[in-house]
Structures are given as structure tokens and as C-alpha cells.
Design a protein around this motif. Structure first.
Motif, PDB file in Angstrom:
ATOM      1  N   ILE A   1       0.835  -1.204   0.000  1.00 17.98           N
ATOM      2  CA  ILE A   1       0.000   0.000   0.000  1.00 17.98           C
ATOM      3  C   ILE A   1       0.869   1.252   0.000  1.00 17.98           C
ATOM      4  CG2 ILE A   1      -1.641   1.343   1.372  1.00 17.98           C
ATOM      5  CD1 ILE A   1      -2.815  -1.310   2.333  1.00 17.98           C
ATOM      6  N   PHE A   2       0.566   2.161  -0.914  1.00 17.92           N
ATOM      7  CA  PHE A   2       1.193   3.486  -0.948  1.00 17.92           C
ATOM      8  C   PHE A   2       0.098   4.544  -0.868  1.00 17.92           C
ATOM      9  CE2 PHE A   2       4.807   1.154  -2.349  1.00 17.92           C
ATOM     10  CZ  PHE A   2       5.913   1.950  -2.113  1.00 17.92           C
ATOM     11  N   ARG A   3       0.341   5.551  -0.063  1.00 20.98           N
ATOM     12  CA  ARG A   3      -0.569   6.674   0.058  1.00 20.98           C
ATOM     13  C   ARG A   3       0.032   7.909  -0.619  1.00 20.98           C
ATOM     14  NH1 ARG A   3      -5.886   6.069   2.065  1.00 20.98           N
ATOM     15  NH2 ARG A   3      -5.889   4.684   3.877  1.00 20.98           N
ATOM     16  N   PRO A   4      -0.784   8.715  -1.273  1.00 25.73           N
ATOM     17  CA  PRO A   4      -0.273   9.972  -1.819  1.00 25.73           C
ATOM     18  C   PRO A   4      -0.055  10.998  -0.713  1.00 25.73           C
ATOM     19  CG  PRO A   4      -2.622   9.801  -2.209  1.00 25.73           C
ATOM     20  CD  PRO A   4      -2.200   8.501  -1.565  1.00 25.73           C
ATOM     21  N   ILE A   5       0.966  11.809  -0.863  1.00 29.69           N
ATOM     22  CA  ILE A   5       1.253  12.906   0.066  1.00 29.69           C
ATOM     23  C   ILE A   5       1.028  14.206  -0.701  1.00 29.69           C
ATOM     24  CG2 ILE A   5       2.979  13.963   1.579  1.00 29.69           C
ATOM     25  CD1 ILE A   5       4.464  11.202   1.473  1.00 29.69           C
ATOM     26  N   LEU A   6      -0.047  14.895  -0.401  1.00 25.91           N
ATOM     27  CA  LEU A   6      -0.327  16.166  -1.072  1.00 25.91           C
ATOM     28  C   LEU A   6       0.592  17.239  -0.507  1.00 25.91           C
ATOM     29  CD1 LEU A   6      -4.231  16.090  -1.188  1.00 25.91           C
ATOM     30  CD2 LEU A   6      -2.677  15.989  -3.141  1.00 25.91           C
ATOM     31  N   ILE A   7       1.318  17.902  -1.391  1.00 27.15           N
ATOM     32  CA  ILE A   7       2.292  18.900  -0.935  1.00 27.15           C
ATOM     33  C   ILE A   7       1.899  20.280  -1.471  1.00 27.15           C
ATOM     34  CG2 ILE A   7       4.140  17.237  -0.625  1.00 27.15           C
ATOM     35  CD1 ILE A   7       4.255  19.448  -3.669  1.00 27.15           C
ATOM     36  N   GLU A   8       2.568  21.300  -0.970  1.00 25.60           N
ATOM     37  CA  GLU A   8       2.298  22.678  -1.374  1.00 25.60           C
ATOM     38  C   GLU A   8       3.604  23.379  -1.709  1.00 25.60           C
ATOM     39  OE1 GLU A   8       0.188  24.429   1.881  1.00 25.60           O
ATOM     40  OE2 GLU A   8      -1.693  23.397   1.417  1.00 25.60           O
ATOM     41  N   ASP A   9       3.472  24.559  -2.301  1.00 23.70           N
ATOM     42  CA  ASP A   9       4.626  25.448  -2.574  1.00 23.70           C
ATOM     43  C   ASP A   9       5.696  24.776  -3.422  1.00 23.70           C
ATOM     44  OD1 ASP A   9       3.403  27.369  -0.845  1.00 23.70           O
ATOM     45  OD2 ASP A   9       4.270  26.338   0.877  1.00 23.70           O
ATOM     46  N   TYR A  10       5.272  23.980  -4.399  1.00 26.02           N
ATOM     47  CA  TYR A  10       6.232  23.237  -5.219  1.00 26.02           C
ATOM     48  C   TYR A  10       7.037  24.176  -6.109  1.00 26.02           C
ATOM     49  CZ  TYR A  10       8.055  19.874  -8.602  1.00 26.02           C
ATOM     50  OH  TYR A  10       8.877  19.132  -9.399  1.00 26.02           O
ATOM     51  N   GLN A  11       8.352  23.967  -6.123  1.00 30.61           N
ATOM     52  CA  GLN A  11       9.260  24.695  -7.025  1.00 30.61           C
ATOM     53  C   GLN A  11      10.082  23.680  -7.797  1.00 30.61           C
ATOM     54  OE1 GLN A  11      11.617  27.669  -4.959  1.00 30.61           O
ATOM     55  NE2 GLN A  11       9.941  28.119  -3.549  1.00 30.61           N
TER      56      GLN A  11
END
Length: 227
Positions: free
Chosen positions: A208-218
Motif C-alpha cells: 500500500i502506498f498513500r499519496p502525500i499532497l504537498i504545497e509550494d512546489y518549485q
């Protein structure tokens, strides 16, 4: 226990005469590879390993420069692992770092050519994702794409084919470092070998893999940074 690994052991002919991009400084004097981890919840990480090549270290004194960066950023748990020979893939770099440092438990792998923020990294297999449509400049052919189902599980990850509007944002969690190494050993003859191939093989085995929603991507890859 969670260990952060930043693999920067790629060999490139241009590096014989030019400092590799991840080790260059931003306008504030911070190495890009150090800036790459600044948005992570570092308080939850036990150790950090920057993995570099001996030839680059000898040519550009990188270990000394990194040590200064660690002191400047108060990264008391950061270390440098120096590999004698170039690796064939990012996956091999990570596997060698795990073996040389006797790393166990969960590992978080962070690309050195991008930045993002996230408040929490859970102790589970995961992939950092970001929506393609939120990028101001898009270079889709150089990314891997992550399919996520309605229950918020990763169902697929594939290189260079747009199977989802989410792409891999350069952060990968493996709950068990030794399990990662076992899958690497199984796939190491595959070329080119990407971390996405390791994850895909694990998905096929019902991991099982879960997505990690991230912010401020550069995306510093757009500036031709190499990991």
C-alpha cells in the motif's frame, strides 16, 4: 524512526569543469540541495544523509561546504555519505546509502532538484504528489505520474506517460528500508531504473502506498538542476 536521504551521486561529463547544480548557492547563500529539504517536517526526522560522489567531493570540497551549510541551518543530525564510484541509478544511490549507514526503519527520499512543503510525513509508504495544472511552467515529458483512486490510495505510477493530473513531486517514503533494498536487488539489472519502478513493483505485490499532497512546489529541474 525516520531517515531522510538526499541522493546527489549522478556523474556528468560537465561536472569535471563545473560545480554540479545542486551544490550551487541561491541568492541567500544556501545550497540548493540543502534548500530542497527546508520545507519538510525536519523535527520528525532522526538523521539526514546527503549522498555525494568522492570525485565531486575531492574536486569541489563538497563535504566541507555541506558541513558549513549544516551549521548555518542548525542541521545537527545531517551527515555526508561519500560514494567511491558513480551509481547507475538514484535507486542504487539510496540502496548503497542504506547499506553503508546501516539504516533501518522508514526512509524518506528527497530529490535535490525541487522544493515543496508538507506539515506531516506519516510512517507509511507514500509518494509526494502535485497537480500538473498548478505548475506555471510545465515540462511533462520529464516527470512520472501517479494515479490515485477515490479512497486516496496510489494505484499506479509510471514514467513519462500522463496517466493522471498528479505527478511525482520528488519525495518518496518507504516504510521499511530493508524492504526497499530487497526490491532494488530484484530490479537492479533494469535500465534505466527509477524509483517509480521500485514503487510499481511493490504495488504489484499489493503493498500500500498513500499519496502525500504537498504545497509550494518549485521545480528547479526547469533550471537544469541534476539529481
Amino acid at each position: 524512526m525516520m531517515t531522510l536521504i538526499v541522493p546527489i551521486a549522478a556523474s556528468n561529463a560537465e561536472y569535471e569543469h563545473k560545480l554540479p547544480q545542486p551544490f550551487r548557492l541561491d541568492d541567500e547563500g544556501t545550497m540548493f540541495c540543502v534548500k530542497a529539504i527546508a520545507g519538510l517536517p525536519l523535527q520528525d526526522i532522526d538523521d539526514i544523509y546527503f549522498v555525494i560522489l568522492r570525485e565531486h567531493d575531492e574536486r569541489y570540497m563538497l563535504s566541507e561546504q555541506l558541513s558549513l551549510q549544516f551549521r548555518r541551518k542548525n542541521l545537527s543530525r545531517a551527515h555526508v555519505t561519500i560514494l567511491k564510484q558513480p551509481t547507475n541509478s538514484q535507486a542504487e544511490t539510496v540502496a548503497r546509502a542504506i547499506e553503508e549507514n546501516n539504516i533501518t526503519g522508514m526512509v524518506l527520499i528527497k530529490d535535490a532538484d525541487c522544493y515543496f512543503t508538507t506539515d506531516e510525513i506519516l510512517p507509511q509508504n507514500g509518494v509526494a504528489i502535485y497537480p500538473l495544472e498548478d505548475l506555471p511552467i510545465v515540462d511533462p515529458q520529464h516527470k512520472s505520474y501517479v494515479a490515485v483512486d477515490d479512497m486516496f490510495y496510489v494505484t499506479n505510477i509510471i514514467e513519462k506517460r500522463v496517466v493522471s493530473h498528479f505527478f511525482s513531486a520528488g519525495g518518496y517514503c518507504f516504510e521499511d528500508a530493508l524492504e526497499f533494498c530487497r526490491y532494488y536487488e530484484r530490479l537492479k539489472e533494469y535500465s534505466p531504473l527509477y524509483l517509480s519502478h521500485i514503487i510499481y513493483a511493490m504495488l504489484l505485490d499489493k503493498k500500500i502506498f498513500r499519496p502525500i499532497l504537498i504545497e509550494d512546489y518549485q521545480d528547479w529541474g526547469m533550471m537544469h538542476l541534476n539529481s
